[in-house]
Design a protein around this motif. Structure first.
Motif, short mmCIF file in Angstrom:
data_model
loop_
_atom_site.label_atom_id
_atom_site.label_comp_id
_atom_site.label_asym_id
_atom_site.label_seq_id
_atom_site.Cartn_x
_atom_site.Cartn_y
_atom_site.Cartn_z
N ARG A 33 1.21 8.78 -12.64
CA ARG A 33 -0.21 8.52 -13.04
C ARG A 33 -0.58 8.94 -14.78
O ARG A 33 -1.54 9.21 -14.71
N ASN A 34 0.56 9.25 -15.37
CA ASN A 34 0.42 9.70 -16.60
C ASN A 34 -0.28 11.00 -16.80
O ASN A 34 -1.20 11.16 -17.83
N PRO A 69 -0.44 2.98 -12.29
CA PRO A 69 -1.65 2.95 -11.48
C PRO A 69 -2.69 3.68 -12.11
O PRO A 69 -3.87 3.73 -11.58
N ALA A 70 -2.71 4.27 -13.31
CA ALA A 70 -3.74 4.84 -14.25
C ALA A 70 -3.23 4.98 -15.47
O ALA A 70 -2.23 5.12 -15.89
N PHE A 71 -4.44 4.84 -16.28
CA PHE A 71 -4.28 5.09 -17.81
C PHE A 71 -3.68 6.39 -18.04
O PHE A 71 -2.78 6.80 -18.60
N CYS A 72 -4.68 7.42 -17.32
CA CYS A 72 -4.20 8.92 -17.24
C CYS A 72 -5.27 9.48 -16.26
O CYS A 72 -6.18 9.47 -16.45
N HIS A 122 -7.46 3.77 -14.80
CA HIS A 122 -8.28 4.72 -14.46
C HIS A 122 -7.83 5.78 -15.38
O HIS A 122 -6.94 6.13 -15.60
N ALA A 123 -9.14 6.49 -15.76
CA ALA A 123 -9.00 7.83 -16.58
C ALA A 123 -9.95 8.98 -16.21
O ALA A 123 -11.16 8.80 -15.93
N VAL A 124 -9.57 9.81 -16.08
CA VAL A 124 -10.24 11.14 -15.68
C VAL A 124 -9.82 12.30 -16.47
O VAL A 124 -8.75 12.50 -17.18
#
Length: 300
Positions: A33-34, A69-72, A122-124
């Motif tokens: 998920r990077n 599944p996610a940008f990071c 998605h990014a968190v």
């Protein structure tokens, strides 16, 4: 052709390829998920330093693989928070360290080229603070889930986000995002103005960003870009001194070849062919360290 062979730089968390003056940085740890790891820090710091010095690169565009599944998904926490900091060292009697997200933020922020990001997942946490906030222009997928979860994890905002987010959005919205840790989408009122373009389809985000990146690579002056970025972020906090700085910037640029080419191309109704490099500004930039700009006293 780029002056650097980016395929030979030993990158493991990113891929880099050059397309008509645009350096495309692709986060390529999709199976993880990077998440942000030491390799991410080393790769991005090295890459953006090279982009800054490579006159064949005019725009930098970061994105994730389309099927990721996610940008990071934020920091990799399997080893705890300690892995996210540089070792403590002594300097002038004080003990300090640097958070790795902030090191990445500064590498992107200090790049004199146009920096863009196409957020197609998605990014968190650091996926926003370190990889998005220091960029000049941001594209996003409308379905992206974004969160600044720091207070819900027992830590403070990192990656210099306590400086950048209030500058970009204002203190009120920055505090709402920081203190609630709420999950939002790019079209949230709390993020109003942060994204240049928000697209409904995930697969459209990167192509739209790349189209703008190529246009900017072809039709903007690298020296004018570098000066414009510096004026916004390194200027003064009062109009009188900023007026002096603006005036000096125009005078410095007006003596360069790009200014003459820009005027000539406009008169001839043709696309410009800019050739000046940021290195030609070393006699003036960075003025915030080397040049004291003091306005003359106004006559009353």
């Amino acid at each position: 052709m780029p002056s650097v062979d980016y395929t030979q730089q030993g990158f493991t968390s990113i891929r880099v390829n050059i397309d008509k003056g645009v350096a495309i940085v692709t986060l390529c740890r999709s199976n993880q998920r990077n998440t942000f790891v030491e390799a991410t820090v080393a790769d991005i710091v090295k890459a953006y330093d090279l982009f800054d010095r490579d006159d064949c690169v005019r725009v930098v565009l970061m994105t994730a693989e389309q099927d990721s599944p996610a940008f990071c998904a934020g920091a990799e926490l399997s080893k705890g928070w300690g892995s996210l900091f540089t070792p403590e060292v002594e300097e002038e009697g004080d003990t300090f360290h640097r958070d790795s997200g902030g090191i990445v933020t500064l590498a992107i922020f200090r790049c004199r080229k146009i920096t863009m990001v196409a957020v197609n997942g998605h990014a968190v946490g650091v996926g926003i603070t370190g990889l998005q906030l220091p960029c000049d222009i941001r594209f996003a997928w409308a379905g992206t889930k974004l969160a600044f979860p720091f207070v819900r994890r027992g830590i403070a905002p990192e990656a210099a986000s306590s400086y950048l987010l209030p500058k970009l959005l204002g203190n009120s919205r920055a505090l709402s995002l920081f203190l609630t840790g709420a999950t939002v989408t790019p079209d949230s009122p709390l993020l109003s103005g942060l994204y240049h373009t928000i697209l409904p389809n995930r697969e459209d985000v990167f192509p739209a960003a790349l189209a703008l990146a190529k246009d900017l690579a072809e039709n903007t002056s690298m020296t004018a870009v570098a000066v414009s970025k510096a004026l916004v972020w390194r200027g003064y906090d009062n109009i009188e001194e900023q007026h002096v700085l603006d005036s000096r910037a125009i005078r410095v640029l007006a003596t360069g070849g790009d200014a003459n080419e820009g005027a000539t191309a406009f008169m001839q109704r043709r696309p410009p062919k800019f050739s000046d490099a940021p290195g030609s500004l070393k006699q003036w930039m960075p003025w915030w360290r080397e040049v004291a700009v003091v306005p003359r006293k106004a006559k009353l």
